[in-house]
Scaffold this active site. Sequence first.
Site, PDB file in Angstrom:
ATOM      1  N   LYS A   1     -15.346  -9.827   7.930  1.00 20.91           N
ATOM      2  CA  LYS A   1     -14.294 -10.679   7.352  1.00 20.91           C
ATOM      3  C   LYS A   1     -14.872 -11.987   6.825  1.00 20.91           C
ATOM      4  CE  LYS A   1     -10.658  -8.140   8.074  1.00 20.91           C
ATOM      5  NZ  LYS A   1      -9.838  -7.705   6.945  1.00 20.91           N
TER       6      LYS A   1
ATOM      7  N   GLU B   1       0.827  -1.200   0.000  1.00 24.63           N
ATOM      8  CA  GLU B   1       0.000   0.000   0.000  1.00 24.63           C
ATOM      9  C   GLU B   1       0.867   1.259   0.000  1.00 24.63           C
ATOM     10  OE1 GLU B   1      -3.360  -0.673   2.422  1.00 24.63           O
ATOM     11  OE2 GLU B   1      -4.099   1.378   2.327  1.00 24.63           O
TER      12      GLU B   1
ATOM     13  N   GLU C   1       2.062   1.650  -3.411  1.00 27.10           N
ATOM     14  CA  GLU C   1       0.948   2.116  -4.245  1.00 27.10           C
ATOM     15  C   GLU C   1       0.720   3.615  -4.041  1.00 27.10           C
ATOM     16  OE1 GLU C   1      -2.796   0.211  -3.454  1.00 27.10           O
ATOM     17  OE2 GLU C   1      -3.858   1.398  -4.973  1.00 27.10           O
TER      18      GLU C   1
ATOM     19  N   GLU D   1     -13.954 -12.613  -5.654  1.00 29.17           N
ATOM     20  CA  GLU D   1     -12.631 -12.127  -6.073  1.00 29.17           C
ATOM     21  C   GLU D   1     -11.504 -12.772  -5.261  1.00 29.17           C
ATOM     22  OE1 GLU D   1     -15.411 -10.497  -5.262  1.00 29.17           O
ATOM     23  OE2 GLU D   1     -15.019  -8.346  -5.254  1.00 29.17           O
TER      24      GLU D   1
ATOM     25  N   SER E   1      -7.550   1.856  -2.351  1.00 27.06           N
ATOM     26  CA  SER E   1      -6.331   1.104  -2.622  1.00 27.06           C
ATOM     27  C   SER E   1      -6.706  -0.262  -3.185  1.00 27.06           C
ATOM     28  CB  SER E   1      -5.538   0.928  -1.324  1.00 27.06           C
ATOM     29  OG  SER E   1      -4.628  -0.132  -1.467  1.00 27.06           O
TER      30      SER E   1
ATOM     31  N   GLU F   1     -16.024 -11.052   3.486  1.00 32.89           N
ATOM     32  CA  GLU F   1     -14.860 -10.793   2.647  1.00 32.89           C
ATOM     33  C   GLU F   1     -14.246 -12.095   2.121  1.00 32.89           C
ATOM     34  OE1 GLU F   1     -11.345  -9.265   4.620  1.00 32.89           O
ATOM     35  OE2 GLU F   1     -10.882  -8.005   2.895  1.00 32.89           O
TER      36      GLU F   1
ATOM     37  N   CYS G   1      -8.472  -2.036   4.037  1.00 32.49           N
ATOM     38  CA  CYS G   1      -8.379  -3.256   4.855  1.00 32.49           C
ATOM     39  C   CYS G   1      -9.619  -3.536   5.676  1.00 32.49           C
ATOM     40  CB  CYS G   1      -7.148  -3.264   5.735  1.00 32.49           C
ATOM     41  SG  CYS G   1      -6.511  -1.670   6.134  1.00 32.49           S
TER      42      CYS G   1
ATOM     43  N   CYS H   1     -10.573  -1.745  14.475  1.00 31.23           N
ATOM     44  CA  CYS H   1     -10.826  -3.183  14.620  1.00 31.23           C
ATOM     45  C   CYS H   1     -11.019  -3.612  16.068  1.00 31.23           C
ATOM     46  CB  CYS H   1      -9.677  -3.975  14.027  1.00 31.23           C
ATOM     47  SG  CYS H   1      -9.409  -3.578  12.301  1.00 31.23           S
TER      48      CYS H   1
END
Lengths: 599, 389
Positions: free
Chosen positions: A367, A281, A284, A375, A328, A370, A308, A524
């Site tokens: 999560k 990241e 990036e 993907e 990102s 996710e 994230c 988190c």
Amino acid sequence: MSEMIPVQIDDITCEVEKGTTILQACKCAGLRVPTLCHHPDLEVAGICRICVVEVEGMSGLQAACAFPIRQPIKVRTNSPRVRRARRVNLDLILSEHYGDCYTCTRNGTCELQDLAREYGVDRYRYPSTTAPKFRIDRSTAIVRDQNKCISCKRCIRTCIDLQQVSALETANRGHDVLIQTAFNKPISEVVCINCGQCINRCPTGALRSNMPNELIWQAIDDPEKHVIIQTAPSPRAAIGEEFGYEPGTSVTKKLNAALRRVGFDSIFDTNFAADLTIMEEGTELLTRLKKALVDGDSSVKVPMFTSCSPGWVKYIEHYYPEYLDHLSTCKSPQQMFGAILKTYYAKKIGVNPDKMVVVALMPCVAKKFECNRPEMTDSGGKDVDFGLTTREMAVLIKESGIHLKDLPDEDFDHPLGLGSGAGLIFGATGGVMEAAIRSVYEIVTGRPVPFKGLDVTPIRGMEGIRDAALTIENPLPEYQWLDGITLKVAVAHGTANAKLLMERLKEGTLDYHFIEVMACPGGCLGGGGQPIPTSPEIRAARARAIYAEDHELVLRKSHENPEINQLYAEFLGEPLGHLSHKLLHTHYTPRGRFFLEGI
Amino acid sequence: MKNEKKKILFGEFVTGAGLARALEMGAGKVVDEVKASKLRGRGGAGFPTGLKWELTAKQESDEKFVICNADEGEPGTFKDRLLLMEQPEKILEGMAIAGFAIGAARGFVYLRGEYIYLRKILEDAIVSMTERNFLGKNIQDSDFSFDVEIFLGAGAYVCGEEFALISSMNGYRGEPRNKPPYPSEVGFRDKPTVVNNVETLCYVPYIVTKGSEWFKEHGTQASTGTKLFSVSGDVKHPGVYELELGITVNQLLTEVSGEGAKSVQVGGASGLNVAEKDFDKPICFEGLPPGGSIIVFNHKRDMLHVLKNFMEFFVEESCGQCTPCREGNYRLLEGVKMLEKGECSVRYLKELEALCDVMKDSAKCGLGQTSPNAFLSIVENFKTEILYR
Ligand SMILES: Cc1cc2nc3c(=O)[nH]c(=O)nc-3n(C[C@H](O)[C@H](O)[C@H](O)COP(=O)(O)O)c2cc1C
Ligand code: SF4
Ligand code: SF4
Ligand code: SF4
Ligand code: SF4
Ligand code: FES
């Protein structure tokens, strides 16, 4: 100083600030008033009528949680009238509730159950509900069981006010009142971002996470399967609460010992993948900045947003799809780790990735969604098989007969078990940004960040939105283009704050380069899968534990992690390289304002 | 019986006289006069109107509002409808005087959804009064401007409750809120707001022109003025009556030819059921609470059936947010059904009566606090009829 007002509560007299609720005043006076619809994070509702008290001079009983003290008053919290009303209201709720405690995930942490016990309830006063009336609604992440719902609307206030997602609403009137999604669609088909914040604030078992425990046992018990657990930074700072530790006690090494005894074959640290995320990241960000600032490439979008938090990702997919190019392309640490485990590591230890089961211990309910995204299969199959929340892991551990407090300290397995302090602080709001700044600044200038003890304090804390500016001076030769440029960054936690930030961005009044967003209040450590209860104090204590542990570590910068460097040297090549691109980066899906797909 | 000629609302009226007088007096004096008249709200709760205005006038705010509550949803009530239909100018003038008194420049009529057909009448009245400069800019060449708009309700009974009403006008679910703060502090768009019933506002022009002393000649010491009653049920002449507060049930029955009544529901579904033995009691704030509706039952009526209708209404109309009302009304209706089948023990009936007390004591708004009235009073008055069927 605001005005102080004398109050008398039972036989205690004290002074409180004007506007204090009777409930707060009672707490100050050391008296406990029972509550059900009240929650310290939420707007006042005053609807369960469990907290009622007598206020001298007022004809009816008053809800202590909703009554602001504006003039001297006399309150009685334990009169026959008060006791009778509380008991009858509790009985009304219980008689309508499908109270099947031993099949309920909240058995032992349920506020309704607690009240029933406190009030010595030994029968149903009114004809009681014996059979469930509603079908259970289940997504990959969230389970709704309306049979257990007591209409306290904490979930609605969480979803609408605190998170401003508005996946839940009140339907119908009177006795038919229900908590519903738009058009009563399954929760999996609406805007729900799976943050699970409603679960943490539901007093009962009406909302819970979708527990994969049975499937995980099956994998562990299958000798053919190599079962790996990766543990995120936040669970270790909170799981102790499930075992009698005070909030804010970090149990990292005891947790490792417990996981080994539960039967996981390898125990890895998601902080390692957090460091990997910072490498990707950070690179990036620098690439984007160069293209935007130097090359004038308008197809490159700045500010860049962190990616994230899967709750945040789904939020932006629903509500700001036109900004997806700002996100990102980095996968979250959980998913990066899964992809590395099932490729690099599988090969290294000679295990067929099909026989490898990756479990991620996460503070997060999203999560689960996710790891089930289509993907997230770049390793050939599911990169991560199961997202397991802190609460669910506590059940696995308890079920194994393990007493966490009695265990020795044990380490992670290696390689892939070494994480830096920068990766660790991902658990607190502002942590990803701080980790990125620690590395990016040093990579660009060759010097450590100009903050005492590497603590980037301006972006720490619990303010909803925080920002900082950092001017780059005397960079290394290859970063000359950044000389004199002031990097502006911002941090938001909770989607309501993200929304505020996005609206200001839309107005064009912000000029940030990099923005960290976490869907959950506190980041988190306040995730929807963390131990219940939650409150600002509990979240602050967890944050302290995380920052303290960071200080104890020798390795505190992602780019200095030797195991990361080994991974690049042996396998990935370089950040943003070809393999990274294939395994560690992803793309996003525009979604509807009301539903998962379509409008 | 009192002098039945003493009418106020059904007496003479000249549009604008009250407003002109108010402008002469000044805002403070208007509030004082309304306070002195001891006028109490006719929307149900009976709050002193002058005090409500004074509290709102005292608030410092760039904007304030007047809302006329025309949501009239209590079963058996249709007195506001008559005023809306026949005396819209009186209502609007009352609103303008209220606005002048508290310092508001805008007013809203919250019109019950089912009364949509009255909208045109109100709109015409607004246009006509604006043309004559009794509404609009610089009323009667003063500094005072006041505009009125109509807001159509969505048809829920609970939206008549002032906070539910404000909440629905603010674009939210129509649900009552905790008090304090009161609408006089935090109302429409969070600004100080006076909410008054249609009928309450209609007395205002008279009080201002004829004085509080004259007004107090009507009614009793604590319940001044007259009151409109929507009379229905087993009477020869149902309709809307203007009678002085303090009138006894017996006197009222004579007035409306309701001979042979076995009980009278005073104040609609949320009011009290009054049995023959209490027919000599006065209807006023210090006696039987004076709701707008009078329903008369003769000896052929099955009171349990009457009660069932009332309870069905409340189960349906509770907004459902607070426990005692959402669950309590449901349990009371369930109890009525048990009684119908002869399955309710005396012990359980006692349990339900205790439930009623808790509802009255702990419900969040007036709906849940008053919905047990019918249950308690009908069970009390007709215990034998109800238990031993
Ligand atoms: C459930 C419920 C329904 C109500 N419906 C009405 C109504 O239809 N019209 C009305 O004027 N007041 C109604 N009220 C009373 C209002 O809350 C408020 O007290 C009144 O409008 C104030 O006006 P007043 O002081 O002039 O009476 C209702 C109250 C409750 C609790
Ligand atoms: S929600 Fe609470 S009371 Fe209800 S079944 Fe679960 S543990 Fe028991
Ligand atoms: S998980 Fe989050 S978005 Fe989904 S309903 Fe709960 S609070 Fe709303
Ligand atoms: S789902 Fe939970 S939080 Fe929501 S209303 Fe029901 S009991 Fe309350
Ligand atoms: S008393 Fe009834 S109508 Fe009033 S707030 Fe409670 S549930 Fe809603
Ligand atoms: S806790 Fe106060 S009313 Fe529910």
